[in-house]
Design a protein around this motif. Structure first.
Motif, PDB file in Angstrom:
ATOM      1  N   GLU A  10     -11.389 -39.732  -1.758  1.00  0.00           N
ATOM      2  CA  GLU A  10     -10.729 -40.043  -0.487  1.00  0.00           C
ATOM      3  C   GLU A  10     -11.717 -40.419   0.618  1.00  0.00           C
ATOM      4  O   GLU A  10     -11.319 -40.627   1.761  1.00  0.00           O
ATOM      5  N   SER A  51     -17.627 -40.821   4.626  1.00  0.00           N
ATOM      6  CA  SER A  51     -16.921 -39.978   5.601  1.00  0.00           C
ATOM      7  C   SER A  51     -15.629 -39.471   4.995  1.00  0.00           C
ATOM      8  O   SER A  51     -14.916 -40.211   4.314  1.00  0.00           O
ATOM      9  N   GLU A  53     -12.326 -36.840   6.198  1.00  0.00           N
ATOM     10  CA  GLU A  53     -11.722 -36.127   7.320  1.00  0.00           C
ATOM     11  C   GLU A  53     -12.031 -34.628   7.269  1.00  0.00           C
ATOM     12  O   GLU A  53     -11.956 -33.995   6.207  1.00  0.00           O
ATOM     13  N   ASP A  54     -12.412 -34.070   8.418  1.00  0.00           N
ATOM     14  CA  ASP A  54     -12.722 -32.649   8.592  1.00  0.00           C
ATOM     15  C   ASP A  54     -13.965 -32.190   7.810  1.00  0.00           C
ATOM     16  O   ASP A  54     -14.152 -30.994   7.585  1.00  0.00           O
ATOM     17  N   LYS A  55     -14.783 -33.124   7.371  1.00  0.00           N
ATOM     18  CA  LYS A  55     -16.022 -32.787   6.648  1.00  0.00           C
ATOM     19  C   LYS A  55     -17.185 -33.491   7.326  1.00  0.00           C
ATOM     20  O   LYS A  55     -17.028 -34.526   7.967  1.00  0.00           O
ATOM     21  N   ASP A  57     -20.296 -35.909   7.501  1.00  0.00           N
ATOM     22  CA  ASP A  57     -20.629 -37.148   6.792  1.00  0.00           C
ATOM     23  C   ASP A  57     -21.778 -36.912   5.826  1.00  0.00           C
ATOM     24  O   ASP A  57     -22.689 -36.134   6.091  1.00  0.00           O
TER      25      ASP A  57
END
Length: 168
Positions: A10, A51, A53-55, A57
């Motif tokens: 994702e 990238s 989301e919520d992690k 990079d």
């Protein structure tokens, strides 16, 4: 240049280099192939960012080599004009430059050497250039060297060169 790899299925991939198209990531395995434009002879810095989301990079820094024989590379390098490199850090990206200077700093990390070279004439204020180099290294502090490498803007406030060739 074709780049292949594996990331989270994702993730969104971005690069500092122009991509031919948006990379497609396999939704099950995370395998991907992307194509970037790297037309400069010699070395081109490549940064790939994944990238999610919520992690945080994930960043991969590499150097792409488009090799030429030594004579062809060194014979077409431009003379470095320090004030121009310093004042316009993106004007000559990818262009091969040649300069002579004195080694003022040496840092080694694995197979890469980061060298700071002062190209100022004797009695003039410092004119420092940061050079990254992956070849055989036997240079010392205070030694005069001749550098041939691609200009890639500024790093640590200094003009930045990726050098395939350095001579005594």
């Amino acid at each position: 240049v074709e780049i292949t790899g594996n990331t989270h299925p994702e993730a969104v991939l971005t690069s500092n280099l122009e991509m031919k198209e948006t990379p497609v990531i396999d939704p099950i395995t995370g395998d991907f192939t992307l194509y970037v434009k790297a037309t400069a002879k010699g070395y081109t810095p490549f940064e790939l960012v994944a990238s999610l989301e919520d992690k945080e990079d994930s960043i991969l820094d590499l150097v792409i080599e488009r090799s030429l024989d030594e004579r062809e590379y060194t014979s077409t390098a431009w003379a470095a004009v320090y004030d121009e490199l310093k004042q316009f850090p993106n004007l000559h990206n990818g262009i091969a430059f040649a300069f002579t200077g004195t080694v003022t700093e040496i840092n080694a990390t694995g197979t890469k050497y980061t060298i700071v070279v002062d190209i100022a004439a004797e009695g003039q204020p410092e004119q420092l250039i940061q050079v990254d180099y992956w070849g055989q290294f036997s240079f010392t502090m205070g030694q005069k060297i001749r550098v041939f490498g691609n200009f890639w803007g500024s790093k640590n406030g200094l003009p930045y060169i990726l050098a395939p060739y350095i001579y005594r």
